[in-house]
Design a protein around this motif. Structure first.
Motif, mmCIF file in Angstrom:
data_model
loop_
_atom_site.group_PDB
_atom_site.id
_atom_site.type_symbol
_atom_site.label_atom_id
_atom_site.label_comp_id
_atom_site.label_asym_id
_atom_site.label_seq_id
_atom_site.Cartn_x
_atom_site.Cartn_y
_atom_site.Cartn_z
ATOM 1 N N ASN A 1 0.748 -1.009 0.171
ATOM 2 C CA ASN A 1 -0.202 0.094 -0.403
ATOM 3 C C ASN A 1 0.328 1.141 -0.440
ATOM 4 O OD1 ASN A 1 -2.785 -1.639 0.158
ATOM 5 N ND2 ASN A 1 -1.085 -2.449 1.664
ATOM 6 N N LYS A 2 0.676 2.327 -0.808
ATOM 7 C CA LYS A 2 1.143 3.318 -0.849
ATOM 8 C C LYS A 2 0.785 4.348 0.553
ATOM 9 C CE LYS A 2 3.579 6.428 -4.219
ATOM 10 N NZ LYS A 2 4.547 6.873 -5.958
ATOM 11 N N LEU A 3 1.874 5.232 0.453
ATOM 12 C CA LEU A 3 1.668 5.969 0.976
ATOM 13 C C LEU A 3 2.506 7.416 1.445
ATOM 14 C CD1 LEU A 3 2.420 4.097 4.889
ATOM 15 C CD2 LEU A 3 0.181 4.539 3.446
ATOM 16 N N ALA A 4 2.042 8.706 1.363
ATOM 17 C CA ALA A 4 2.561 9.870 1.448
ATOM 18 C C ALA A 4 2.745 9.925 3.337
ATOM 19 C CB ALA A 4 2.041 10.461 0.556
ATOM 20 N N PHE A 5 3.752 11.135 3.559
ATOM 21 C CA PHE A 5 3.992 11.715 3.972
ATOM 22 C C PHE A 5 4.527 12.831 3.662
ATOM 23 C CE2 PHE A 5 6.050 7.839 5.794
ATOM 24 C CZ PHE A 5 5.122 7.352 5.844
ATOM 25 N N VAL A 6 3.278 13.850 4.194
ATOM 26 C CA VAL A 6 3.261 15.349 3.070
ATOM 27 C C VAL A 6 3.258 16.954 4.356
ATOM 28 C CG1 VAL A 6 2.630 14.719 1.357
ATOM 29 C CG2 VAL A 6 1.611 15.436 3.675
ATOM 30 N N CYS A 7 3.858 17.641 4.168
ATOM 31 C CA CYS A 7 3.557 19.028 5.291
ATOM 32 C C CYS A 7 3.727 20.043 3.397
ATOM 33 C CB CYS A 7 5.032 18.842 5.815
ATOM 34 S SG CYS A 7 5.025 20.814 6.372
ATOM 35 N N TYR A 8 2.660 20.521 3.763
ATOM 36 C CA TYR A 8 3.045 21.719 2.901
ATOM 37 C C TYR A 8 3.523 23.142 2.973
ATOM 38 C CZ TYR A 8 -1.493 18.858 1.571
ATOM 39 O OH TYR A 8 -2.824 17.817 1.252
#
Length: 132
Positions: free
Chosen positions: A119-126
């Motif tokens: 499963n693909k996950l992203a950890f993001v900060c805008y």
């Protein structure tokens, strides 16, 4: 808008060991688990979004959809860096090292991984600031 997200697994124990430390960094606690699935979120607010992993209810094996991804909104690049490290230490695969992605916005900082089930996950900060 999002009530919950659920990703499939072929090994719930392995998935729990993968997600427990990541969710802890996000301040999300284990809300529920049994032999079928586990969830993380806020125990004090059952209307807050939750994240689940578990065995598919139809009894078939879990399969990963191409193009599907869950993105977790993170407070800082440092936390993203740590989450990326933990994910790899726990059996995840690198899908994009931590760094700025200016094509998505001036302060967009992200890392991408796949959990042990793919499963693909992203950890993001805008709003991580301008890249150096």
């Amino acid at each position: 808008m999002i009530g919950y997200t659920m990703v499939g697994t072929a090994d719930l124990n392995r998935a729990e060991q993968f997600y427990d430390p990541l969710m802890a960094l996000l301040g999300q606690e284990r809300c529920f688990s049994d032999e079928q699935f586990a969830s993380w979120g806020r125990k004090d607010d059952d209307r807050a979004p939750r994240f689940f992993t578990g065995y598919p209810f139809d009894g078939n094996s879990a399969s990963v959809g191409n193009g599907a991804m869950t993105a977790f909104l993170i407070e800082s690049p440092e936390v993203i860096d740590r989450m990326f490290e933990i994910a790899l230490e726990r059996g995840g695969q690198d899908e994009g090292k931590p760094g700025f992605r200016p094509q998505y916005g001036e302060g967009f900082y992200a890392a991408y991984v796949r959990d042990p089930d793919g499963n693909k996950l992203a950890f993001v900060c805008y709003d991580a600031g301008k890249p150096a």
